[in-house]
Design a protein around this motif. Structure first.
Motif, PDB file in Angstrom:
ATOM      1  N   ARG A   4      41.541  -4.989  -2.192  1.00 47.79           N
ATOM      2  CA  ARG A   4      41.948  -3.608  -2.465  1.00 47.79           C
ATOM      3  C   ARG A   4      41.865  -3.273  -3.947  1.00 47.79           C
ATOM      4  O   ARG A   4      42.022  -2.114  -4.344  1.00 47.79           O
ATOM      5  CB  ARG A   4      43.370  -3.375  -1.950  1.00 47.79           C
ATOM      6  N   GLY A   5      41.699  -4.276  -4.813  1.00 53.18           N
ATOM      7  CA  GLY A   5      41.474  -4.026  -6.236  1.00 53.18           C
ATOM      8  C   GLY A   5      42.668  -3.489  -6.978  1.00 53.18           C
ATOM      9  O   GLY A   5      42.512  -2.832  -8.013  1.00 53.18           O
ATOM     10  N   MET A   6      43.877  -3.754  -6.497  1.00 52.50           N
ATOM     11  CA  MET A   6      45.075  -3.206  -7.117  1.00 52.50           C
ATOM     12  C   MET A   6      45.553  -4.090  -8.271  1.00 52.50           C
ATOM     13  O   MET A   6      45.365  -5.296  -8.255  1.00 52.50           O
ATOM     14  CB  MET A   6      46.202  -3.088  -6.093  1.00 52.50           C
ATOM     15  N   MET A   7      46.183  -3.483  -9.260  1.00 51.28           N
ATOM     16  CA  MET A   7      46.856  -4.138 -10.370  1.00 51.28           C
ATOM     17  C   MET A   7      45.846  -4.762 -11.348  1.00 51.28           C
ATOM     18  O   MET A   7      44.729  -5.080 -10.997  1.00 51.28           O
ATOM     19  CB  MET A   7      47.867  -5.177  -9.905  1.00 51.28           C
ATOM     20  N   PRO A   8      46.274  -4.948 -12.602  1.00 55.71           N
ATOM     21  CA  PRO A   8      45.367  -5.517 -13.611  1.00 55.71           C
ATOM     22  C   PRO A   8      45.117  -7.005 -13.381  1.00 55.71           C
ATOM     23  O   PRO A   8      45.805  -7.675 -12.623  1.00 55.71           O
ATOM     24  CB  PRO A   8      46.138  -5.306 -14.925  1.00 55.71           C
ATOM     25  N   GLY A   9      44.124  -7.518 -14.116  1.00 56.78           N
ATOM     26  CA  GLY A   9      43.905  -8.951 -14.191  1.00 56.78           C
ATOM     27  C   GLY A   9      43.332  -9.566 -12.930  1.00 56.78           C
ATOM     28  O   GLY A   9      43.078  -8.903 -11.921  1.00 56.78           O
ATOM     29  N   THR A  10      43.133 -10.874 -13.010  1.00 53.28           N
ATOM     30  CA  THR A  10      42.679 -11.686 -11.883  1.00 53.28           C
ATOM     31  C   THR A  10      43.612 -12.894 -11.819  1.00 53.28           C
ATOM     32  O   THR A  10      43.220 -14.025 -12.090  1.00 53.28           O
ATOM     33  CB  THR A  10      41.221 -12.146 -12.066  1.00 53.28           C
TER      34      THR A  10
END
Length: 712
Positions: A356-362
């Protein structure tokens, strides 16, 4: 049994504007493929259950990990009797008495006031049993079917269904299959069997009792029937025993002894929540091999898979907890996350059901690094290192996948202010680069040397004049008109106060950037001893995280949200743990309870529960990927951890009353212990840890080797 003490309504008193956990009262098995909860309203979107409601619209089969993510593959099952004035959910719903109902992880039991039907729902991994008694004339099971659906009667007692609904998914035809097997024959199906947003009643006539077994699948109708067939011979007692035993396996990993029974209840409520997510997303085929549906490539694949997890939240506490007491499950989850990389080309960040590609970073990188330094699934680490390095060097054309601003981060040493939440992206990438270095080091791979230097890029956005991390443009200029209390724009779910301390891997370096320990201590005191002020800033309105920070009145220590979880432990890096101990104890006792108002903010897939669990044991994993836990102050008289390696670790504290706010001395296996952290290897040896508590602080000087981990 520990499970009998848990009421799943813990943390469920929520609304869009304020969270006491944003939890749902899930009944299922640990890491279950499906969960079940009563639906009390269909008028409030993701907030479809409230503990104070008296309306019962049915048992919702759900896969909702958070109200902010939404649900997928959901439907509602409502036992009814008699004719309805209209065949709609509104005309079918009943009232119920919450105080007379059972909300337990292994069983839901509700009696509808309107129909006087007693319903018991007992789950299994891929299905469950719905047992009905007290049915009156012309009983039935009403199905609320949002989205596209189709039903087909296979024989006198069996109905096969499929449904397509989701909050987000790569596959627009992502289908959930279910099969319902009635003990007694069906007499009629009322309603359209193919359509959209349907309400269909499966009638079974004049019966005082009915049992409905069901199987489900994300793979196929045949797989749903196979999953059901493996349980058709189970009795009601078998279902309940299987569900209860699966919970006891995990809840018995930690035994608590304490003089305050309510705090014990809070602990086990929290422990239950840490074993809900991620959810199982694989099934066992006819050859009894794991298979799962690949939503990205729209095909069935071999291997395990897990979904419904936001690593920005869970890396902090959930997986470090598994590393102590659920190592095998942790290892299998890693295998599933690696399958996600193989199918999409990038490691997952927020799966529900797919990326879903939510929130910063990995920040799955921290989950991997923590496993690497602890020797968990070392066989997977070469592939994981490749996957982590790919995200650090290649930017996907698809915004949901990998890092954002990757090439600019490599070019400038920070993510420029042209990117939303650029400060958090920069700090998270620094931490991920540290994690890459740690995994490479565990593999003796010299190619990761540069990542150790990249991990120090946080200094590029540190403003020595204000003492905060600040956004920079491509020319290297800080954004003007700085306000430390302004939320949003450059910061994720916080202000500069909540976002400037996400240097989990190098607090010694951050201390140096501030100008030394005295300046840093002064900054931490200011962080804690001010009003919980906020400026709505880039959001333009008050988001619930702002309201929750203000409500708990702990300054800018917004324990209501994950970025502040480690704040109390920062004093240890100064060699002043006594400055944190009262705050930790107050946060545990004032912000958590075994009630529907049980959390200070969004619980988020076990992460906030994990904070309470670790803090109550007396240590906390500030730096996942370091193999260390920073020491705090325990809450309980005694806790016994049954570690995954078969050894037992017993933690005790005395005297332990409200006035004992400080740790006077620690002994490890009856020897004095002076470091401000425990190593993972040390804890895995088992034995005893005793905290002697006191009513006044007992400060002393600490050698550098006694301070917690920082990057050297």
């Amino acid at each position: 049994m520990k499970i009998s003490t848990i009421d799943t309504r813990h943390g469920t008193d929520n609304q869009y504007s304020f969270s006491h956990g944003n939890c749902l009262p899930y009944t299922g098995v640990p890491f279950g493929m499906n969960y079940f909860a009563p639906q009390t309203t269909n008028q409030k979107g993701s907030w479809w259950f409230h503990p104070n409601d008296h309306t019962f619209q049915g048992f919702r089969l759900t896969h909702q990990p958070s109200p902010w993510m939404g649900d997928f593959s959901q439907l509602v099952l409502l036992p009814i009797s008699g004719e309805l004035s209209e065949n709609t959910l509104f005309h079918a719903q009943s009232s119920y008495r919450p105080e007379e109902s059972t909300f337990n992880p292994a069983c839901l039991e509700i009696t509808s006031c309107r129909y006087q039907i007693n319903s018991q729902l007992i789950p299994s991994m891929y299905g469950g049993l719905l047992s009905l008694s007290g049915n009156q004339k012309n009983g039935g099971l009403a199905l609320s079917l949002p989205g596209r659906y189709e039903l087909k009667q296979l024989d006198e007692t069996t109905v096969l269904g499929q449904i397509i609904n989701y909050a987000g998914c790569e596959d627009e035809d992502f289908t959930f299959y279910f099969v319902l097997h009635f003990e007694s024959e069906l007499t009629l199906i009322e309603g359209e069997t193919i359509g959209k947003d349907g309400f269909v009643i499966l009638r079974f006539g004049d019966l005082s009792e009915q049992e409905i077994r069901f199987g489900t699948s994300f793979i196929s109708a045949d797989q749903a029937q196979l999953n059901l067939s493996r349980e058709l011979s189970w009795s009601k007692a078998d279902y309940l025993n299987q569900a209860q035993s699966s919970w006891e396996k995990y809840l018995s990993k930690i035994d608590i002894t304490h003089h305050d029974k309510q705090q014990i209840a809070t602990f086990y409520h929290c422990l239950y929540r840490t074993f809900l997510f991620p959810q199982t997303f694989y099934e066992m085929n006819a050859e009894n091999k794991p298979v799962h549906y690949d939503t990205f490539n729209k095909c069935v694949r071999e291997g395990v898979f897990y979904t419904n997890n936001g690593f920005w939240d869970t890396f902090r506490t959930v997986y470090p907890l598994y590393s102590l007491i659920a190592t095998d499950k942790y290892g299998e989850m890693l295998e599933g996350f690696l399958n996600s990389f193989k199918e999409t080309g990038f490691l997952p960040k927020w799966l529900s059901p797919d990326e879903r590609g939510m929130m910063p970073g990995t920040l799955i990188d921290a989950v991997i690094a923590d496993a690497a330094v602890k020797g968990i699934r070392s066989d997977l680490m070469p592939e994981f290192l490749h996957a982590m390095k790919k995200a650090a060097t290649d930017q996907s054309d698809h915004a949901n996948y990998g890092r954002r601003g990757t090439y600019d981060y490599l070019k400038y040493g920070y993510v420029p202010s042209t990117y939303h939440e650029s400060v958090n992206h920069t700090l998270d990438y620094c931490y991920s680069d540290f994690c890459i270095y740690q995994v490479g080091s565990a593999l003796n791979d010299d190619s990761v040397a540069d990542y150790k230097e990249h991990a120090k890029n946080y200094v590029n956005i540190f403003d020595k004049e204000t003492g905060f991390m600040r956004a920079k443009d491509t020319e290297g200029h800080f954004r003007e008109d700085f306000d430390s209390h302004r939320w949003g724009t450059d910061y994720a779910e916080g202000s500069a106060w909540q976002s400037s301390y996400a240097v989990y891997h190098d607090f010694a370096g951050l201390i140096d950037a501030h100008g030394g320990k005295d300046a840093y201590e002064k900054k931490l005191i200011e962080l804690c001893n001010q009003k919980p002020l906020y400026n709505t800033g880039g959001y333009g309105f008050e988001i619930h995280e702002m309201s929750e920070m203000a409500a708990i009145e702990f300054g800018q220590v917004a324990l209501s949200n994950q970025p502040s979880f480690h704040f109390p432990y920062l004093f240890n890096y100064l060699g002043k743990p006594e400055m944190a101990q009262p705050m930790i104890k107050q946060l545990m006792t004032q912000c958590f309870s075994a009630t529907p108002q049980g959390y200070p903010g969004d619980e988020d897939n076990g992460s906030m529960s994990g904070w309470f669990i670790f803090s109550s044991l007396g240590f906390y994993p500030v730096t996942a990927g370091s193999g260390e836990y920073v020491i705090g102050i325990p809450l309980f008289d005694q806790a016994t951890l049954h570690l995954s390696n078969g050894k037992t670790l017993t933690i005790s504290s005395s005297p332990n009353h409200v006035q004992q706010q400080f740790v006077h001395e620690i002994t490890r296996n009856e020897d004095s212990y002076t470091s401000l952290f425990f190593t993972h290897d040390n804890l895995l040896q088992g034995g005893t840890i005793h905290y002697q508590l006191g009513i006044v602080p007992n400060p002393r000087d600490y050698a550098e080797r006694e301070l917690p981990f920082s990057l050297k």
